[in-house]
Structure formats: C-alpha cells, structure tokens
Design a protein around this motif. Structure first.
Motif, mmCIF file in Angstrom:
data_model
loop_
_atom_site.group_PDB
_atom_site.id
_atom_site.type_symbol
_atom_site.label_atom_id
_atom_site.label_comp_id
_atom_site.label_asym_id
_atom_site.label_seq_id
_atom_site.Cartn_x
_atom_site.Cartn_y
_atom_site.Cartn_z
ATOM 1 N N VAL A 24 -7.677 2.311 17.387
ATOM 2 C CA VAL A 24 -7.115 1.871 16.110
ATOM 3 C C VAL A 24 -7.545 2.886 15.047
ATOM 4 N N SER A 25 -6.587 3.409 14.297
ATOM 5 C CA SER A 25 -6.930 4.415 13.290
ATOM 6 C C SER A 25 -6.141 4.190 12.012
ATOM 7 N N PHE A 26 -6.673 4.688 10.890
ATOM 8 C CA PHE A 26 -6.066 4.529 9.576
ATOM 9 C C PHE A 26 -5.882 5.895 8.934
ATOM 10 N N GLU A 27 -4.733 6.070 8.277
ATOM 11 C CA GLU A 27 -4.464 7.300 7.553
ATOM 12 C C GLU A 27 -3.752 6.934 6.252
ATOM 13 N N GLU A 28 -4.298 7.383 5.136
ATOM 14 C CA GLU A 28 -3.643 7.080 3.865
ATOM 15 C C GLU A 28 -2.350 7.873 3.744
ATOM 16 N N ILE A 29 -1.292 7.190 3.327
ATOM 17 C CA ILE A 29 0.012 7.827 3.112
ATOM 18 C C ILE A 29 0.120 8.169 1.629
ATOM 19 N N ARG A 30 0.531 9.411 1.355
ATOM 20 C CA ARG A 30 0.603 9.868 -0.030
ATOM 21 C C ARG A 30 1.981 10.451 -0.325
ATOM 22 N N GLY A 31 2.213 10.724 -1.599
ATOM 23 C CA GLY A 31 3.404 11.441 -2.016
ATOM 24 C C GLY A 31 4.704 10.715 -1.697
ATOM 25 N N PHE A 32 5.740 11.520 -1.414
ATOM 26 C CA PHE A 32 7.064 10.958 -1.204
ATOM 27 C C PHE A 32 7.115 10.035 0.007
ATOM 28 N N GLU A 33 6.325 10.340 1.028
ATOM 29 C CA GLU A 33 6.332 9.495 2.229
ATOM 30 C C GLU A 33 5.893 8.075 1.884
ATOM 31 N N LYS A 34 4.965 7.952 0.972
ATOM 32 C CA LYS A 34 4.500 6.639 0.516
ATOM 33 C C LYS A 34 5.658 5.856 -0.103
ATOM 34 N N PHE A 35 6.406 6.517 -0.973
ATOM 35 C CA PHE A 35 7.558 5.897 -1.635
ATOM 36 C C PHE A 35 8.639 5.562 -0.618
ATOM 37 N N ASP A 36 8.887 6.485 0.305
ATOM 38 C CA ASP A 36 9.943 6.322 1.300
ATOM 39 C C ASP A 36 9.702 5.106 2.183
ATOM 40 N N ASN A 37 8.447 4.871 2.564
ATOM 41 C CA ASN A 37 8.114 3.732 3.420
ATOM 42 C C ASN A 37 8.418 2.408 2.752
ATOM 43 N N LEU A 38 8.121 2.304 1.450
ATOM 44 C CA LEU A 38 8.364 1.035 0.776
ATOM 45 C C LEU A 38 9.808 0.863 0.346
ATOM 46 N N LEU A 39 10.476 1.967 0.007
ATOM 47 C CA LEU A 39 11.881 1.861 -0.387
ATOM 48 C C LEU A 39 12.712 1.311 0.762
ATOM 49 N N ALA A 40 12.385 1.716 1.981
ATOM 50 C CA ALA A 40 13.113 1.233 3.159
ATOM 51 C C ALA A 40 12.922 -0.259 3.368
ATOM 52 N N ASN A 41 11.906 -0.841 2.722
ATOM 53 C CA ASN A 41 11.631 -2.266 2.881
ATOM 54 C C ASN A 41 11.866 -3.041 1.587
ATOM 55 N N ASN A 42 12.621 -2.444 0.660
ATOM 56 C CA ASN A 42 13.013 -3.110 -0.570
ATOM 57 C C ASN A 42 14.300 -3.885 -0.298
ATOM 58 N N ILE A 43 14.309 -5.183 -0.531
ATOM 59 C CA ILE A 43 15.430 -6.035 -0.145
ATOM 60 C C ILE A 43 16.431 -6.179 -1.300
ATOM 61 N N TYR A 44 17.724 -6.259 -0.949
ATOM 62 C CA TYR A 44 18.804 -6.505 -1.904
ATOM 63 C C TYR A 44 18.830 -5.430 -2.998
ATOM 64 N N LEU A 45 18.969 -4.171 -2.601
ATOM 65 C CA LEU A 45 18.961 -3.067 -3.551
ATOM 66 C C LEU A 45 20.378 -2.823 -4.067
ATOM 67 N N PHE A 46 20.896 -3.745 -4.909
ATOM 68 C CA PHE A 46 22.219 -3.582 -5.511
ATOM 69 C C PHE A 46 22.223 -2.339 -6.405
ATOM 70 N N SER A 47 23.368 -1.662 -6.466
ATOM 71 C CA SER A 47 23.445 -0.398 -7.206
ATOM 72 C C SER A 47 23.072 -0.573 -8.678
ATOM 73 N N PHE A 48 23.511 -1.674 -9.302
ATOM 74 C CA PHE A 48 23.230 -1.852 -10.727
ATOM 75 C C PHE A 48 21.774 -2.233 -10.993
ATOM 76 N N LEU A 49 21.048 -2.652 -9.959
ATOM 77 C CA LEU A 49 19.631 -2.960 -10.114
ATOM 78 C C LEU A 49 18.733 -1.799 -9.706
ATOM 79 N N LYS A 50 19.333 -0.785 -9.087
ATOM 80 C CA LYS A 50 18.542 0.271 -8.462
ATOM 81 C C LYS A 50 17.621 1.016 -9.433
ATOM 82 N N PRO A 51 18.091 1.455 -10.619
ATOM 83 C CA PRO A 51 17.174 2.190 -11.523
ATOM 84 C C PRO A 51 15.914 1.396 -11.871
#
Length: 294
Positions: free
Chosen positions: A225-252
């Motif tokens: 079992v190991s842990f690695e901190e995620i930084r930078g764009f990869e950090k954002f990318d991981n959570l954006l993929a798990n953002n629910i109901y991303l309607f275009s008008f709500l996106k900004p």
C-alpha cells in the motif's frame, strides 16, 4: 425527512428509514398535485441517459442554455415517474406512471432526481465519491467505475466509521471552507438496479470540512500500500472527471469552485493491492495517513 441537507415535506410516506436528525440548510416540498400548466409548457427535451434499466428524459420549454427563474423542467423515468418543477421554486411535483410505486419513487427521487434539482438550483456542487469520517473528519474516495470506491466505503462503514455519502457528495463553501454534506443513510456496495442498498446506523449529522481526497488505484496483489500526493493539473483532472451534472451554463462557476477547493485540500493517489484479504491493511494505512495530515 432530511436528505442532502434538505428537509423534504411530502404527501407520500417513503418506505425507508430516514429518521436521522441531521442538519439542514434548504427545504423542498414534494407533491402529487401536478398543475395542468406543466403539460403545456414542456415542449423541448432529450434522452438524458440510460440508468438502472430505464430510459431517462429531461425536458423544458427551451434549450438548456441557462436556468432561469420559473423555467419549467420535467425529469422523466420511462414507465415509472415524472417530476416537474419551476426554476427558483421549492415545490417538486410527481406523477406516477404504470410501473411506478412508492419504492421506485423513493429510489429515483433520492438517488438521482433530487441531486439534479439541487445542482440546477445552485445549492451544491456534487462530487462522485464515497465518503466516510476518520476521527470526525470527512475523507473522500474517488475511483473509476469498478475501481473499488464502493468496496472501500463499505469496509470503512463496517469498521465503525461514520458514513457521509455512498456515491454523491454534496459540497458547498462556508467561511472559506469546503463542506461535505451527508447524502442519505444507505449504502450500495454491490450494484442492484433501483435499490438504495442497506441502511447505515452511523450517519453524519452535521456539515464538516473535507479533510482529504484519496484517488484509488488498484495494483497487483503482491504490491505494498503506497501514497503519492497528486499535484498540478493532474490533481484538477482527477476531480473534474468526478464532478456530477456539469451543465454548460454552470461550468464557469463550478470550475472556479473546484479550483478553489483544490487549492486548499490535498489529493493523494493510494495504490491498493487487488486482494480482498488485505482490506484490513489498506484500511489501517489510510487511517494512519489521514491522521497524519494537518
């Protein structure tokens, strides 16, 4: 009853144990008295998705470019139920179809329709994650489909940890902190269509700041079992993929919310040996790691 921090007043008795006294910040009425005007207003729509063996449709009287005050909406689960509401108003109407009953109404309203409504009303940003407490602090598990999120959440619950959310975590900002809101006290460790799973007695009762995100990554059963901190764009990318109901008008607004969240909350990749016999080790490692974070 209160789900997603929202007090529900209804003319139907939900066949579920939702008796937990939890904090609320919003209120909605669920009514069977559908005004006739909705059926003449609703003229524009599209198939939204296929879920739990059902076709789901989403309708309005205009294209989905924004959510305007008193804009009519209809969320239809084929052969089961239709939900109607006006943007900015706190009454949701329902109409059962030929296969609809109180059990199916409960499932679709709580698990899928209400999060959509609360997103459009800009009450919450929802994250697709399992969430539990470790020493009173919410930690969130993120993983792709079949990536172990539900199994991990289930194991933590059975070790006595408080459930925050089975699948959809409502979040909002309070005093500069990103708060996690309890969803409802049921967990679905093994996916069964149109079923909320088993009842969980130990359920969060208040809103609490999110402590840390763990992105689960399955590895060979012989690995540590190991842990690695995620930084930078990869950090954002991981959570954006798990953002629910991303309607275009709500996106900004939601992208800004997510960026601010990730500036204050750490994200770690945790490598998990693909071996059910080692879940105890994984559990202990995550607890120890979480407790070591400031």
């Amino acid at each position: 009853m209160i789900v997603y921090g929202t007090r529900i007043k209804s003319d139907i008795d939900f066949p579920l144990d939702l008796s937990h006294e939890t904090t609320s910040r919003y209120e909605v009425e669920l009514s069977s008295r559908v005004p006739d005007k909705f059926k003449t207003f609703i003229i524009c729509g599209f198939p939204a998705y296929w879920a739990h063996g059902r076709n789901v449709y989403f309708y309005s009287d205009r294209e989905f470019e924004r959510n305007e005050a008193r804009q009519p909406f209809c969320y239809e689960v084929a052969d089961v139920v239709r939900f109607y509401w006006l943007g900015g108003e706190r009454t949701i109407y329902y109409e059962l179809d030929k296969e609809g009953d109180s059990n199916l109404l409960s499932f679709w309203f709580i698990h899928l329709m209400l999060p959509l409504y609360l997103t459009l009303e800009e009450q919450y940003d929802f994250l697709h994650a399992g969430a539990v407490e470790v020493e009173g602090k919410p930690i969130l598990f993120i993983a792709p489909s079949m990536g172990g999120k539900s199994t991990m959440t289930d194991y933590f619950i059975k070790q006595g940890h408080t459930l925050v959310s089975d699948d959809k975590v409502p979040t909002f900002i309070k005093d500069g902190k990103f708060m996690a809101v309890g969803s409802f006290p049921y967990h679905r460790p093994y996916r069964k269509a149109e079923d909320l799973g088993y009842h969980v007695d130990n359920f969060i009762t208040d809103f609490k700041p999110i402590h840390v995100f763990y992105v689960l990554e399955g590895v060979d059963e012989s690995n540590e079992v190991s842990f690695e901190e995620i930084r930078g764009f990869e950090k954002f990318d991981n959570l954006l993929a798990n953002n629910i109901y991303l309607f275009s008008f709500l996106k900004p607004k939601r992208l800004k919310h997510l960026s601010q969240m990730l500036n204050t909350i750490k994200v770690f990749r945790v490598q998990i040996p693909w071996d059910m016999e080692r879940l105890s080790e994984v559990h202990d490692s995550i607890c120890q790691h979480s407790k070591g974070l400031s």
